[in-house]
Design a protein around this motif. Structure first.
Motif, PDB file in Angstrom:
ATOM      1  N   SER A 118     -53.957 -67.704 -11.781  1.00 17.91           N
ATOM      2  CA  SER A 118     -52.768 -66.912 -11.453  1.00 17.91           C
ATOM      3  C   SER A 118     -51.484 -67.645 -11.851  1.00 17.91           C
ATOM      4  O   SER A 118     -50.567 -67.047 -12.417  1.00 17.91           O
ATOM      5  CB  SER A 118     -52.756 -66.605  -9.957  1.00 17.91           C
ATOM      6  N   ALA A 119     -51.440 -68.955 -11.574  1.00 18.72           N
ATOM      7  CA  ALA A 119     -50.238 -69.737 -11.897  1.00 18.72           C
ATOM      8  C   ALA A 119     -50.016 -69.836 -13.396  1.00 18.72           C
ATOM      9  O   ALA A 119     -48.864 -69.971 -13.856  1.00 18.72           O
ATOM     10  CB  ALA A 119     -50.355 -71.132 -11.289  1.00 18.72           C
ATOM     11  N   SER A 120     -51.102 -69.781 -14.177  1.00 22.44           N
ATOM     12  CA  SER A 120     -50.963 -69.892 -15.640  1.00 22.44           C
ATOM     13  C   SER A 120     -50.239 -68.701 -16.243  1.00 22.44           C
ATOM     14  O   SER A 120     -49.755 -68.766 -17.368  1.00 22.44           O
ATOM     15  CB  SER A 120     -52.342 -70.037 -16.280  1.00 22.44           C
ATOM     16  N   ARG A 121     -50.143 -67.597 -15.502  1.00 21.32           N
ATOM     17  CA  ARG A 121     -49.410 -66.421 -15.992  1.00 21.32           C
ATOM     18  C   ARG A 121     -47.918 -66.525 -15.684  1.00 21.32           C
ATOM     19  O   ARG A 121     -47.160 -65.610 -15.995  1.00 21.32           O
ATOM     20  CB  ARG A 121     -49.984 -65.155 -15.353  1.00 21.32           C
ATOM     21  N   HIS A 122     -47.525 -67.627 -15.043  1.00 23.15           N
ATOM     22  CA  HIS A 122     -46.118 -67.908 -14.714  1.00 23.15           C
ATOM     23  C   HIS A 122     -45.465 -66.753 -13.953  1.00 23.15           C
ATOM     24  O   HIS A 122     -44.502 -66.134 -14.427  1.00 23.15           O
ATOM     25  CB  HIS A 122     -45.329 -68.217 -15.993  1.00 23.15           C
ATOM     26  N   PRO A 123     -45.987 -66.466 -12.755  1.00 25.35           N
ATOM     27  CA  PRO A 123     -45.380 -65.393 -11.951  1.00 25.35           C
ATOM     28  C   PRO A 123     -43.998 -65.806 -11.450  1.00 25.35           C
ATOM     29  O   PRO A 123     -43.583 -66.972 -11.575  1.00 25.35           O
ATOM     30  CB  PRO A 123     -46.370 -65.250 -10.786  1.00 25.35           C
ATOM     31  N   TRP A 127     -46.411 -70.875  -5.687  1.00 18.81           N
ATOM     32  CA  TRP A 127     -46.343 -71.890  -4.641  1.00 18.81           C
ATOM     33  C   TRP A 127     -47.035 -73.173  -5.097  1.00 18.81           C
ATOM     34  O   TRP A 127     -48.226 -73.194  -5.318  1.00 18.81           O
ATOM     35  CB  TRP A 127     -47.019 -71.366  -3.378  1.00 18.81           C
ATOM     36  N   GLY A 128     -46.264 -74.224  -5.245  1.00 21.19           N
ATOM     37  CA  GLY A 128     -46.821 -75.526  -5.609  1.00 21.19           C
ATOM     38  C   GLY A 128     -47.092 -75.707  -7.084  1.00 21.19           C
ATOM     39  O   GLY A 128     -47.521 -76.784  -7.513  1.00 21.19           O
ATOM     40  N   ASP A 129     -46.847 -74.684  -7.910  1.00 21.26           N
ATOM     41  CA  ASP A 129     -47.074 -74.767  -9.361  1.00 21.26           C
ATOM     42  C   ASP A 129     -48.430 -75.414  -9.669  1.00 21.26           C
ATOM     43  O   ASP A 129     -48.523 -76.500 -10.245  1.00 21.26           O
ATOM     44  CB  ASP A 129     -45.948 -75.560 -10.032  1.00 21.26           C
ATOM     45  N   VAL A 130     -49.508 -74.726  -9.297  1.00 23.60           N
ATOM     46  CA  VAL A 130     -50.854 -75.291  -9.406  1.00 23.60           C
ATOM     47  C   VAL A 130     -51.440 -75.102 -10.812  1.00 23.60           C
ATOM     48  O   VAL A 130     -52.591 -74.720 -10.983  1.00 23.60           O
ATOM     49  CB  VAL A 130     -51.799 -74.697  -8.349  1.00 23.60           C
ATOM     50  N   THR A 131     -50.637 -75.385 -11.823  1.00 26.84           N
ATOM     51  CA  THR A 131     -51.100 -75.235 -13.203  1.00 26.84           C
ATOM     52  C   THR A 131     -51.827 -76.471 -13.709  1.00 26.84           C
ATOM     53  O   THR A 131     -52.357 -76.460 -14.813  1.00 26.84           O
ATOM     54  CB  THR A 131     -49.908 -74.936 -14.131  1.00 26.84           C
TER      55      THR A 131
END
Length: 199
Positions: A118-123, A127-131
């Motif tokens: 989900s974070a890789s889609r850069h919403p 929360w926490g930038d879990v990339t």
């Protein structure tokens, strides 16, 4: 009927108490948390009554799932270990069953896999930038919340406890609390292990 009626009555009184109801009708994490913990308690009690393998596998999966929802569920681990000791110790000595338990637990942790996807889609909000692995680990282990653990001074904790009992009386009344104490007495008399688990 002698078991169903008290269970239904207690559940309804709890469900429609002021604080519980006020939190259940808003968009918050608490409703799902209560559902998962209630399911864990139910499965544990069933397992203690009838030690079938399917209960412990379900317990392992749901416990991990509850941890992904809120990590403070880990504090309930001693209760479930007690249930395991009461229900069936030998399952912990069977390598095949341990493997199934581990698989069920890891399957319950699978929602964590969705976070970096989900974070890789850069919403707009992440929360926490879990990339990356480090940020994911920090998120899972609650790094940003560690400063809040045991944060309140002892005087504040005492004040909170003092406020708890008047709130309990206002929501359930002395008569209903008396019935609850009577229920605790019956549980201690007839199913002590269940009472120990619930406390």
């Amino acid at each position: 009927i002698n078991r169903i009626l008290p269970a239904v009555t207690g559940s309804l009184l709890f469900a429609f108490s002021y604080t519980f109801w006020s939190q259940s009708i808003i968009t918050e994490f608490l409703s799902m948390e209560i559902f998962l913990i209630s399911a864990l308690i139910l499965i544990s009690l069933k397992w203690m009554e009838s030690p079938r393998d399917r209960y412990i596998y379900s317990l392992s999966f749901l416990f991990a799932l509850a941890v992904t929802h809120r990590s403070t569920t880990l504090f309930l681990a001693p209760a479930f270990l007690y249930a395991a000791a009461v229900a069936r110790k030998r399952i912990l000595l069977n390598p095949k069953k341990i493997a199934v338990l581990l698989f069920a637990f890891l399957l319950g942790l699978s929602p964590y896999l969705y976070l970096p996807l989900s974070a890789s889609r850069h919403p707009l909000r992440s929360w926490g930038d879990v990339t990356n692995v480090l940020n994911l680990w920090n998120h899972i282990t609650g790094l940003e919340y560690r400063g809040h653990l045991f944060f309140f001074p002892s005087a504040t904790v005492v004040d909170q406890l003092r406020a708890y009992y008047p709130l309990l009386l206002r929501q359930f009344t002395p008569a209903l609390l008396g019935l609850a104490l009577f229920g605790i007495y019956l549980l201690a008399k007839n199913r002590l292990s269940s009472l120990i688990f619930l406390t």
